[in-house]
Write a protein that holds these residues in place. Structure first.
Motif, PDB file in Angstrom:
ATOM      1  N   ALA A 213       2.603   4.968  -6.756  1.00  0.00           N
ATOM      2  CA  ALA A 213       1.341   5.097  -7.497  1.00  0.00           C
ATOM      3  C   ALA A 213       0.343   4.086  -6.944  1.00  0.00           C
ATOM      4  CB  ALA A 213       1.564   4.866  -8.989  1.00  0.00           C
ATOM      5  N   ASP A 214      -0.748   4.584  -6.401  1.00  0.00           N
ATOM      6  CA  ASP A 214      -1.813   3.709  -5.888  1.00  0.00           C
ATOM      7  C   ASP A 214      -2.864   3.507  -6.979  1.00  0.00           C
ATOM      8  OD1 ASP A 214      -0.723   3.296  -3.425  1.00  0.00           O
ATOM      9  OD2 ASP A 214      -2.181   4.487  -2.306  1.00  0.00           O
ATOM     10  N   PHE A 215      -2.866   2.327  -7.578  1.00  0.00           N
ATOM     11  CA  PHE A 215      -3.892   2.022  -8.571  1.00  0.00           C
ATOM     12  C   PHE A 215      -5.258   1.840  -7.903  1.00  0.00           C
ATOM     13  CE2 PHE A 215      -0.188   1.282 -11.101  1.00  0.00           C
ATOM     14  CZ  PHE A 215      -0.584   1.504 -12.400  1.00  0.00           C
ATOM     15  N   HIS A 216      -5.277   1.551  -6.605  1.00  0.00           N
ATOM     16  CA  HIS A 216      -6.557   1.397  -5.920  1.00  0.00           C
ATOM     17  C   HIS A 216      -7.130   2.744  -5.472  1.00  0.00           C
ATOM     18  CE1 HIS A 216      -3.519   0.833  -2.585  1.00  0.00           C
ATOM     19  NE2 HIS A 216      -4.246   1.842  -2.128  1.00  0.00           N
ATOM     20  N   LYS A 217      -6.492   3.832  -5.857  1.00  0.00           N
ATOM     21  CA  LYS A 217      -7.050   5.159  -5.594  1.00  0.00           C
ATOM     22  C   LYS A 217      -7.481   5.780  -6.924  1.00  0.00           C
ATOM     23  CE  LYS A 217      -5.124   6.506  -1.124  1.00  0.00           C
ATOM     24  NZ  LYS A 217      -4.407   5.320  -0.655  1.00  0.00           N
TER      25      LYS A 217
ATOM     26  N   GLY B 119       0.838  -1.189   0.000  1.00  0.00           N
ATOM     27  CA  GLY B 119       0.000   0.000   0.000  1.00  0.00           C
ATOM     28  C   GLY B 119       0.873   1.238   0.000  1.00  0.00           C
ATOM     29  N   GLY B 120       0.251   2.393   0.200  1.00  0.00           N
ATOM     30  CA  GLY B 120       1.002   3.637   0.218  1.00  0.00           C
ATOM     31  C   GLY B 120       2.081   3.657   1.283  1.00  0.00           C
ATOM     32  N   LEU B 121       1.833   2.954   2.370  1.00  0.00           N
ATOM     33  CA  LEU B 121       2.849   2.865   3.417  1.00  0.00           C
ATOM     34  C   LEU B 121       4.093   2.166   2.870  1.00  0.00           C
ATOM     35  CD1 LEU B 121       3.236   3.537   6.425  1.00  0.00           C
ATOM     36  CD2 LEU B 121       2.483   1.240   6.958  1.00  0.00           C
TER      37      LEU B 121
ATOM     38  N   SER C 112      12.896  -7.534  -2.013  1.00  0.00           N
ATOM     39  CA  SER C 112      11.604  -6.935  -1.674  1.00  0.00           C
ATOM     40  C   SER C 112      11.344  -6.944  -0.176  1.00  0.00           C
ATOM     41  CB  SER C 112      10.469  -7.666  -2.396  1.00  0.00           C
ATOM     42  OG  SER C 112      10.353  -8.997  -1.927  1.00  0.00           O
ATOM     43  N   LEU C 113      10.408  -6.096   0.234  1.00  0.00           N
ATOM     44  CA  LEU C 113       9.978  -6.030   1.625  1.00  0.00           C
ATOM     45  C   LEU C 113       9.288  -7.315   2.031  1.00  0.00           C
ATOM     46  CD1 LEU C 113       9.331  -4.417   4.246  1.00  0.00           C
ATOM     47  CD2 LEU C 113       7.299  -3.536   3.068  1.00  0.00           C
ATOM     48  N   GLU C 114       8.482  -7.872   1.122  1.00  0.00           N
ATOM     49  CA  GLU C 114       7.730  -9.089   1.417  1.00  0.00           C
ATOM     50  C   GLU C 114       8.350 -10.288   0.712  1.00  0.00           C
ATOM     51  OE1 GLU C 114       4.219  -6.387   0.005  1.00  0.00           O
ATOM     52  OE2 GLU C 114       6.388  -6.222  -0.229  1.00  0.00           O
ATOM     53  N   TYR C 115       8.348 -11.419   1.376  1.00  0.00           N
ATOM     54  CA  TYR C 115       8.679 -12.678   0.718  1.00  0.00           C
ATOM     55  C   TYR C 115       7.450 -13.195  -0.042  1.00  0.00           C
ATOM     56  CZ  TYR C 115      13.362 -13.597   2.600  1.00  0.00           C
ATOM     57  OH  TYR C 115      14.702 -13.556   2.868  1.00  0.00           O
ATOM     58  N   SER C 116       6.323 -13.213   0.630  1.00  0.00           N
ATOM     59  CA  SER C 116       5.074 -13.668   0.011  1.00  0.00           C
ATOM     60  C   SER C 116       4.334 -12.458  -0.545  1.00  0.00           C
ATOM     61  CB  SER C 116       4.203 -14.390   1.041  1.00  0.00           C
ATOM     62  OG  SER C 116       4.893 -15.487   1.595  1.00  0.00           O
ATOM     63  N   ARG C 117       4.036 -12.481  -1.839  1.00  0.00           N
ATOM     64  CA  ARG C 117       3.329 -11.366  -2.467  1.00  0.00           C
ATOM     65  C   ARG C 117       2.238 -11.880  -3.379  1.00  0.00           C
ATOM     66  NH1 ARG C 117       5.575  -7.670  -5.870  1.00  0.00           N
ATOM     67  NH2 ARG C 117       7.178  -9.118  -6.588  1.00  0.00           N
ATOM     68  N   SER C 118       1.114 -11.198  -3.344  1.00  0.00           N
ATOM     69  CA  SER C 118      -0.028 -11.571  -4.162  1.00  0.00           C
ATOM     70  C   SER C 118       0.138 -11.072  -5.592  1.00  0.00           C
ATOM     71  CB  SER C 118      -1.300 -10.983  -3.560  1.00  0.00           C
ATOM     72  OG  SER C 118      -2.389 -11.089  -4.444  1.00  0.00           O
ATOM     73  N   ALA C 119      -0.539 -11.738  -6.498  1.00  0.00           N
ATOM     74  CA  ALA C 119      -0.572 -11.294  -7.900  1.00  0.00           C
ATOM     75  C   ALA C 119      -1.613 -10.201  -8.113  1.00  0.00           C
ATOM     76  CB  ALA C 119      -0.887 -12.482  -8.808  1.00  0.00           C
ATOM     77  N   SER C 120      -2.487  -9.998  -7.144  1.00  0.00           N
ATOM     78  CA  SER C 120      -3.664  -9.140  -7.353  1.00  0.00           C
ATOM     79  C   SER C 120      -3.325  -7.748  -7.843  1.00  0.00           C
ATOM     80  CB  SER C 120      -4.472  -9.049  -6.056  1.00  0.00           C
ATOM     81  OG  SER C 120      -5.002 -10.295  -5.697  1.00  0.00           O
ATOM     82  N   GLY C 121      -2.364  -7.092  -7.181  1.00  0.00           N
ATOM     83  CA  GLY C 121      -2.069  -5.713  -7.526  1.00  0.00           C
ATOM     84  C   GLY C 121      -1.629  -5.531  -8.961  1.00  0.00           C
ATOM     85  N   SER C 122      -0.615  -6.268  -9.371  1.00  0.00           N
ATOM     86  CA  SER C 122      -0.068  -6.058 -10.708  1.00  0.00           C
ATOM     87  C   SER C 122      -1.000  -6.579 -11.803  1.00  0.00           C
ATOM     88  CB  SER C 122       1.308  -6.715 -10.831  1.00  0.00           C
ATOM     89  OG  SER C 122       1.232  -8.107 -10.660  1.00  0.00           O
ATOM     90  N   ILE C 123      -1.675  -7.703 -11.555  1.00  0.00           N
ATOM     91  CA  ILE C 123      -2.590  -8.239 -12.572  1.00  0.00           C
ATOM     92  C   ILE C 123      -3.764  -7.292 -12.795  1.00  0.00           C
ATOM     93  CG2 ILE C 123      -4.227 -10.082 -13.089  1.00  0.00           C
ATOM     94  CD1 ILE C 123      -1.409 -10.923 -13.578  1.00  0.00           C
TER      95      ILE C 123
ATOM     96  N   CYS D 190      -8.665   0.375  -9.496  1.00  0.00           N
ATOM     97  CA  CYS D 190      -8.354  -1.043  -9.262  1.00  0.00           C
ATOM     98  C   CYS D 190      -8.767  -1.437  -7.848  1.00  0.00           C
ATOM     99  CB  CYS D 190      -6.855  -1.294  -9.425  1.00  0.00           C
ATOM    100  SG  CYS D 190      -6.280  -1.234 -11.130  1.00  0.00           S
ATOM    101  N   PRO D 191      -8.912  -2.744  -7.603  1.00  0.00           N
ATOM    102  CA  PRO D 191      -9.225  -3.206  -6.245  1.00  0.00           C
ATOM    103  C   PRO D 191      -7.993  -3.128  -5.340  1.00  0.00           C
ATOM    104  CG  PRO D 191      -8.979  -5.077  -7.727  1.00  0.00           C
ATOM    105  CD  PRO D 191      -8.910  -3.850  -8.575  1.00  0.00           C
ATOM    106  N   TYR D 192      -8.249  -3.084  -4.046  1.00  0.00           N
ATOM    107  CA  TYR D 192      -7.160  -3.132  -3.062  1.00  0.00           C
ATOM    108  C   TYR D 192      -6.477  -4.494  -3.104  1.00  0.00           C
ATOM    109  CZ  TYR D 192      -8.366   1.150  -0.528  1.00  0.00           C
ATOM    110  OH  TYR D 192      -8.564   2.449  -0.174  1.00  0.00           O
ATOM    111  N   ILE D 193      -5.177  -4.594  -2.817  1.00  0.00           N
ATOM    112  CA  ILE D 193      -4.213  -3.518  -2.750  1.00  0.00           C
ATOM    113  C   ILE D 193      -3.420  -3.549  -4.047  1.00  0.00           C
ATOM    114  CG2 ILE D 193      -2.137  -2.666  -1.622  1.00  0.00           C
ATOM    115  CD1 ILE D 193      -3.100  -3.828   0.952  1.00  0.00           C
ATOM    116  N   SER D 194      -3.218  -2.383  -4.655  1.00  0.00           N
ATOM    117  CA  SER D 194      -2.461  -2.342  -5.899  1.00  0.00           C
ATOM    118  C   SER D 194      -1.597  -1.077  -5.910  1.00  0.00           C
ATOM    119  CB  SER D 194      -3.391  -2.391  -7.114  1.00  0.00           C
ATOM    120  OG  SER D 194      -4.472  -1.488  -6.977  1.00  0.00           O
ATOM    121  N   SER D 195      -0.555  -1.102  -5.078  1.00  0.00           N
ATOM    122  CA  SER D 195       0.357   0.030  -4.945  1.00  0.00           C
ATOM    123  C   SER D 195       1.698  -0.291  -5.580  1.00  0.00           C
ATOM    124  CB  SER D 195       0.579   0.364  -3.465  1.00  0.00           C
ATOM    125  OG  SER D 195      -0.576   0.932  -2.898  1.00  0.00           O
ATOM    126  N   LEU D 196       2.149   0.576  -6.456  1.00  0.00           N
ATOM    127  CA  LEU D 196       3.413   0.388  -7.157  1.00  0.00           C
ATOM    128  C   LEU D 196       4.451   1.372  -6.641  1.00  0.00           C
ATOM    129  CD1 LEU D 196       5.055  -0.848  -9.590  1.00  0.00           C
ATOM    130  CD2 LEU D 196       4.182   1.087 -10.943  1.00  0.00           C
TER     131      LEU D 196
END
Length: 556
Positions: A327-331, A150-152, A375-386, A335-341
Motif C-alpha cells: 500500500a503506497d500512502f504517497h499515492k 517504496g513500491g519496489l 527488515s530490508l533496511e537497517y536505517s529507516r525513517s519515521a516519515s512514512g509511518s508517522i 501522504c508525502p514520499y516515501i510512505s509504502s507499507l
C-alpha cells in the motif's frame, strides 16, 4: 562556530527555531510559486554539468539565511500537486497534518531500526498495520507490516518470502544450481521482473502470464503455464498479481488465483504453499469503501461513479485471500514520499526473512522490538509511518471515502466532457480508476470510431500516435512558457486494452483534492482551446519527435 544557529539549544526542543528557518526558506521560495499553474516558475535552460562545474563546497560555515538563499532556486519547476490541472502522475496533494507530524518527528532523528532508537514512535507502524489489516479483513493480531523504500520494496519483500518458503536454506547456502520461477501478470509493473533479476535469479524467470480483453489474468492459461514449468523441473515460488494497475486500475481475480495456487499445490504434491502477493499500491485505498452504504449513498455520488467504486471495492476486498500486499500512502493515501507499507497476513511468513524466530504481538514489549533483524533496511525513517498514521487519523474512513469518491466522480465528468468533442476519443471510458487516456484524431480521421481506427494500417496508426506525441510536446512547451494551467503525460508505448496495437495515448491523472465540477469544466475548456491552437499550428517549431527526444523522461 555558532552551534545554536545550526543545531539549536540542547535544553530546548528547538521548534521555534525550525519554524523560523522554514519561514525564511518559504519567503525565498515564494517568488517561484505559481498560483493556478501546474509548475513553479523557473528556467528550463538548465545543464546539470554546467551547474555542477560551478559548485564548490565552502571552507567556512555559512550563515543559515545564506544557505537557504542558495537552496531556494532549486525549487524552480517543481510540480504543484494541489493544482487541479496538475495531472502528470499518481502523486497526490499532501495532507498537512501528516506532513507536520513527520517533519516534526524528523527533528529528533528517530531511527526505526529498533524501538530504543525511536521511542514509542515505532508504535505508529504497528498501528497503521492494524488499521489496514482490519480494512482487508485480516486478524490484526496475526499480521505484520513494515514501511519500506517504496513500491519496489513492497514487491521485493514478498519475493524474498516466497523464496524462503520454497527453499528455506537459500539465504544461507545460496541459490546455485536451483531453477526457481515466479509468475506475474503481463500487465503488471515492470519491477516484478526486475526484482527477480536483482535477486540473481534472472528476470526472465519471473514469467508474465497472459491476460484477457479486460487486462485480467486468464486463470486457465495461468494454471497451464505454472504446471508446465513445474513439470519441467523448475521450483515454483509464488505469484505477484495486480491490485490496481497504474493506467487501468486492473485488479486480478485474487480469490480465483488463490484457488489456482491451491490446486497446483495439490496436483504436484508441493511440500510448501507458494506465496501469493498482490501489488495493490494504488488499489488498496478502495478498502475504505468496504463499509460504505452503497444503497443509501451518503456522498450522493453519481450512479455511474458509484457503480465503478462498488465494483472496484468488490475486487479489492478479495485481498483477504492473499498472503501479502503493498500500500503506497504517497499515492492514493495523500501522504508525502516515501510512505509504502508492506503487510503480510501471517506474521510467521515475515519472520522467514531473518534468523530470529517469529514473535507474537502479545510478546512484543518496548525495549525488545528490533525490526532490523528481519527488515530490508537497517536505517529507516519515521516519515512514512508517522505521516500515514496522522493522515489516517485526520481523515478517517469517511474522509477517505469522500476524497476517493470525488476523484472517481470528477474523473468520470472529465471523460464525459472530453468525449463530447468530435476530435477526441476517450479510450478508457468505462475503467474504474482515475487515469484518463485519450487520443486526438487528426483531421483525416475525424469521423472514425476507436474500433475503426484500430483496423487501420500500421502506418496510419503511427501517424495518429505521432500526432498525439507532438500534442503532448506542445503542451509541455506551453507549460514552459507559463501559458496554460494544466499538464498531463503522454505514452509512446500504450496499447489499447485487449489488443497489441501500440497507438500511444495522452494520460491525465486527476489527483487534486480541489477538483470539483467547476474546475473540471474550466480545465476541459482550456484543454480544448490548447488543442485547437495545436491543430492550427500544424508543426511544433524547434521540437522533434523521435525516440531520443526528452518527452518520455518528462512525461512517463
Amino acid at each position: 562556530m555558532d552551534l545554536e544557529s545550526y543545531f539549536g539549544d540542547y535544553r530546548l526542543n528547538n521548534t521555534e527555531r525550525l519554524v523560523e528557518l522554514m519561514r525564511v526558506l518559504n519567503d525565498k521560495v515564494a517568488p517561484y510559486f505559481n498560483p493556478s499553474k501546474p509548475f513553479f516558475k523557473g528556467s528550463y535552460e538548465f545543464s546539470y554539468y554546467e551547474y555542477l562545474r560551478e559548485c564548490k563546497l565552502n571552507d567556512k560555515p555559512a550563515k543559515p539565511e545564506e544557505v537557504l538563499d542558495y537552496i531556494s532556486p532549486l525549487f524552480q519547476n517543481l510540480p504543484n500537486w494541489n493544482n487541479p490541472g496538475t495531472m502528470i502522475n499518481v502523486i497526490p496533494p499532501v495532507n498537512l497534518v501528516g506532513l507536520a507530524s513527520s517533519a516534526y518527528s524528523n527533528m529528533f532523528n528517530p531511527n526505526f531500526v529498533q524501538d530504543t532508537f525511536c521511542g514509542l514512535l515505532i508504535a505508529s507502524e504497528l498501528e497503521v498495520t492494524k488499521y489496514i489489516s482490519d480494512l482487508a479483513g485480516w486478524d490484526w493480531t496475526l499480521t505484520h507490516g513494515i514501511f519500506t523504500i517504496g513500491g519496489l520494496g513492497t514487491n521485493l519483500y514478498p519475493a524474498k518470502i516466497a523464496l524462503a518458503k520454497a527453499y528455506p536454506e537459500g539465504s544461507l547456502k545460496g541459490y546455485k544450481d536451483k531453477d526457481f520461477f515466479m509468475v506475474t501478470s503481463s500487465k503488471g509493473h515492470p519491477c516484478h521482473q526486475e526484482i527477480f533479476g536483482w535477486l540473481g535469479l534472472g528476470s526472465e524467470n519471473c514469467i508474465p502470464l497472459p491476460c484477457g480483453g479486460d487486462d485480467r489474468l486468464i486463470i486457465r492459461e495461468a494454471e497451464h503455464i505454472i504446471s508446465s514449468n513445474i513439470e519441467s523441473g523448475k521450483i515454483f515460488v509464488g505469484l505477484n498479481i495486480n491490485g490496481g494497475s497504474t493506467a487501468e486500475y486492473t485488479v486480478d481475480p485474487i480469490k480465483e488465483v488463490a484457488d489456482l495456487r491451491d490446486r497446483v499445490v495439490a496436483k504436484h504434491g508441493l511440500k510448501y504453499v507458494p506465496h501469493l502477493h498482490v501489488d495493490a499500491v494504488l488499489g488498496w485505498a478502495w478498502l475504505f469503501f468496504t463499509s460504505y452504504d452503497f444503497e443509501a449513498n451518503p456522498l450522493k455520488l453519481p450512479d455511474a461513479s458509484l457503480a465503478k467504486i462498488k465494483n472496484m471495492t468488490r475486487r479489492v476486498s478479495e485481498l483477504r485471500y492473499a498472503d501479502s500486499f503493498g500500500a503506497d500512502f504517497h499515492k492514493t493515501g495523500f501522504c508525502p514520499y516515501i510512505s509504502s507499507l508492506f503487510i503480510v497476513k501471517n506474521r510467521n511468513d515475515y519472520f522467514l526473512l531473518g534468523k530470529k524466530s517469529a514473535v507474537s504481538l502479545q510478546e512484543m514489549q518496548f525495549g525488545s522490538y528490533s525490526p532490523f533483524e528481519t527488515s530490508l533496511e537497517y536505517s529507516r525513517s519515521a516519515s512514512g509511518s508517522i505521516s500515514a498514521l496522522a493522515t489516517l487519523r485526520s481523515l478517517g474512513i469517511e474522509g477517505y471515502q469522500t476524497l476517493i469518491g470525488n476523484l472517481v466522480a470528477m474523473t468520470d465528468l472529465l471523460r464525459s466532457l472530453l468525449a463530447q468533442s468530435n476530435s477526441l476519443l476517450v479510450i478508457n471510458q468505462r475503467t474504474e480508476g482515475i487515469a484518463t487516456l485519450f487520443i486526438i484524431k487528426p483531421k483525416n480521421y475525424m469521423c472514425l470510431s476507436l474500433d475503426e481506427i484500430l483496423k487501420l494500417p500500421k502506418e496510419d496508426i503511427m501517424e495518429i500516435r505521432n500526432y498525439n506525441i507532438k500534442f503532448a510536446t506542445f503542451v509541455l512547451l506551453k507549460n514552459k512558457l507559463n501559458e496554460i494551467s494544466f499538464t498531463f503525460t503522454a505514452s509512446r508505448t500504450f496499447k489499447v486494452p485487449g489488443t497489441s496495437i501500440q497507438i500511444g495515448a495522452i494520460k491525465a491523472y486527476p489527483m487534486s483534492v480541489f477538483l470539483n465540477e467547476n474546475t473540471v469544466r474550466i480545465l476541459v475548456e482550456e484543454i480544448l482551446h490548447v488543442k485547437s491552437l495545436y491543430e492550427a499550428s500544424h508543426e511544433v517549431i524547434g521540437l522533434v519527435d523521435n525516440e531520443d527526444a526528452p518527452l518520455d523522461a518528462t512525461w512517463r
